[in-house]
Structure formats: C-alpha cells, structure tokens
Design an enzyme around this catalytic site. Sequence first.
Site, PDB file in Angstrom:
ATOM      1  N   ARG A 221       0.847  -1.201   0.000  1.00 17.21           N
ATOM      2  CA  ARG A 221       0.000   0.000   0.000  1.00 17.21           C
ATOM      3  C   ARG A 221       0.875   1.240   0.000  1.00 17.21           C
ATOM      4  NH1 ARG A 221      -3.490  -2.638  -1.637  1.00 17.21           N
ATOM      5  NH2 ARG A 221      -5.473  -3.183  -0.657  1.00 17.21           N
ATOM      6  N   HIS A 269      -0.633  -0.160  -9.900  1.00 22.04           N
ATOM      7  CA  HIS A 269      -1.298  -1.135  -9.021  1.00 22.04           C
ATOM      8  C   HIS A 269      -1.700  -2.379  -9.823  1.00 22.04           C
ATOM      9  CE1 HIS A 269      -3.660  -1.487  -5.030  1.00 22.04           C
ATOM     10  NE2 HIS A 269      -3.440  -2.686  -5.516  1.00 22.04           N
TER      11      HIS A 269
HETATM   12  C1  OXD Z   1      -5.211  -5.313  -3.349  1.00 20.07           C
HETATM   13  C2  OXD Z   1      -5.516  -6.090  -4.538  1.00 20.07           C
HETATM   14  O1  OXD Z   1      -5.622  -5.674  -2.254  1.00 20.07           O
HETATM   15  O2  OXD Z   1      -5.226  -5.599  -5.654  1.00 20.07           O
HETATM   16  O3  OXD Z   1      -4.537  -4.300  -3.499  1.00 20.07           O
HETATM   17  O4  OXD Z   1      -6.011  -7.192  -4.411  1.00 20.07           O
END
Ligand code: OXD
Length: 306
Positions: A221, A269
């Site tokens: 994160r 991400h």
């Molecule tokens: C997260 C995912 O939790 O992408 O970031 O699963």
Amino acid sequence: MNISFCCTNTPPEPWLVGLRAALPGAQVLVWQPGDAPADVAVVWMPPQAFWDAQPRLRAIFNIGAGVDALMAQRLPRGARIVRLDDAGMAVQMAEYVCHAVIAYFREWAAIDHDIRAGIWRAREPEARADWPVGVMGLGVLGERVARALQTFEFPVNGWSLSPKAIEGVRGFVGAEALPDFLAQTRVLVNLLPLTPATENILNRDTLSRLRPGAFVINVARGRHLVDEDLLALLASGHVAGATLDVCRTEPLPSDHPFWRHPQIRLTPHTSARTLVVDTIAQITRKIAAVERGEAVVGEVNAQRGY
Ligand code: OXD
C-alpha cells in the site's frame, strides 16, 4: 440466498455471469440503493451507504488481497469478513517481484542505457551473497514471493509480526527485530497489510537502516511509505532505486515527483490482479464452508485489521 455485488471500478458483467453459474440457487444482483438486504456481499471498496443497507449479512467477500479500505468503514455486526487468499494472485506477485529484483541485480537499466548510447559493455557479475532480499509480510503472497526468490538463489530474510517458519528463509519477528532485519537487507520487498501499526513504516529512519545502495519494492500500500523520505534517500544515494506498484493516492496525482523520477519505476497497481474465474471458484467454496459454519482460510480478524 441473496448475494449483493458492490465493487467500485470493476465491470460487473463477468462476475454476475460467473457467480450465477457457480451458485445457481442464489440470486446475484449488482447493488442499487433501495435493494432488499443481502445474505452475502461480494465487494471492492463499496460506499458506506452499501453497508448501512445491510443489516443481515452473514459473510463479506473482499475481491482483493488487502482489506484496509474495508476496515476503515462501519461494517454490519456479525458478518464474517473474508479476503482473497491467492486465487492466482500469488504467482503474479512472485513474477512481479522476481522481475524487479533481477532487473536490479543484473543492472538492466544501466545496460539499456549503454545500448541506447551505442556502447557494447558486459557488466561484472555480482555475488548473490551481497544481495540479501528482505520480505516484509509473510502472508500468502509474501511466502510465495520468498520461495520464488529462493529459486534464483538469493539469500532471503523475512520479517513478520508473528512467527512464520518458511524453509530456507531467515525469520525476524516483531518490532525489536526490525532494525536487525533492515541492516541485512539489500532489496526490501514490502508485502505487509496496512494497519495503524504498519502505516508509514517505510520512512527515513527505517530506510536509512538498509544496506547502502539498497532498493525498495513496494507492492502493498502507498500509505506504508513516506514519499518525501524515499525521495530524500534517493537523493543522498543511500537508496539506489525503487519499484512502486502502489501510491498514497491512486491514480498518482500528475504533479507528483514519482512520475518522472529517474530512479523510480512505477506501475499502476498491477502487480497481482484479481482473476475473475479463480476468485469466483474460491468464493463459491468459501460460501459453502461459511454456510456449514466451518472455518475458512483468509478470514479477517477485525481486531488485528487483516
Ligand atoms: C489489493 C488487490 O488488495 O489488488 O490491493 O487485491
């Protein structure tokens, strides 16, 4: 059984088709305000209004690995909260992290630079013993990453909040072991859950303890990392580079210095994506287990926050 699907930034169609096929006895709907309360929720970052309309949920399935966003909401009491465990994410995470570690170890950026400049120059191989990789967080994803790195014969250390034995991985446990773990780390891989105890854990103090010329890979994160502290340590040379798949604000604001920083490699991400088919198979099995009152892997301990 009524299943309500409420997932932000997720096209619902493949989920509805898959869930309806896997659970033919259930009614599966995309949540709309005013809907009757559901028995089971399948969610990703739902609005608070969704929870406020769910007085009788038995189970909540988060279709991602991290539940920090959920933990910050007011959830209905009594519902069991289950996160994804693996469902095709661990292998993706392992390939992402191994790719990043190997790119640093083999100096691919410098080789690319040479090649673009018309220079044909092989680099001296470095000793793997000088490249201990430290994995923070040894859950399902962290363990898979640690094992994958071992296949390339990197020394692998692991840091976790509770003891975790993984063959061949030297384990460091708890806050008092953190300085020692960091001092032995050349490449730091963050896979911790985000909780009040881990927020901002990658900061000037902790990153300064890494071996000089360290690399940081954050795949957990953005709020684990203090952005300015990373920038300062890159400027000083103590940290040589960072691979960041997550940011404090996503998408990363257009004026953020990470976008154009020559020593930062950014990805949107994308290190381990949720796979619809695998996830539905896992949720289907877990719904059956919850209905039988059995324990399920990946159940969140709300007290602990993950
Ligand atoms: C997260 C995912 O939790 O992408 O970031 O699963």
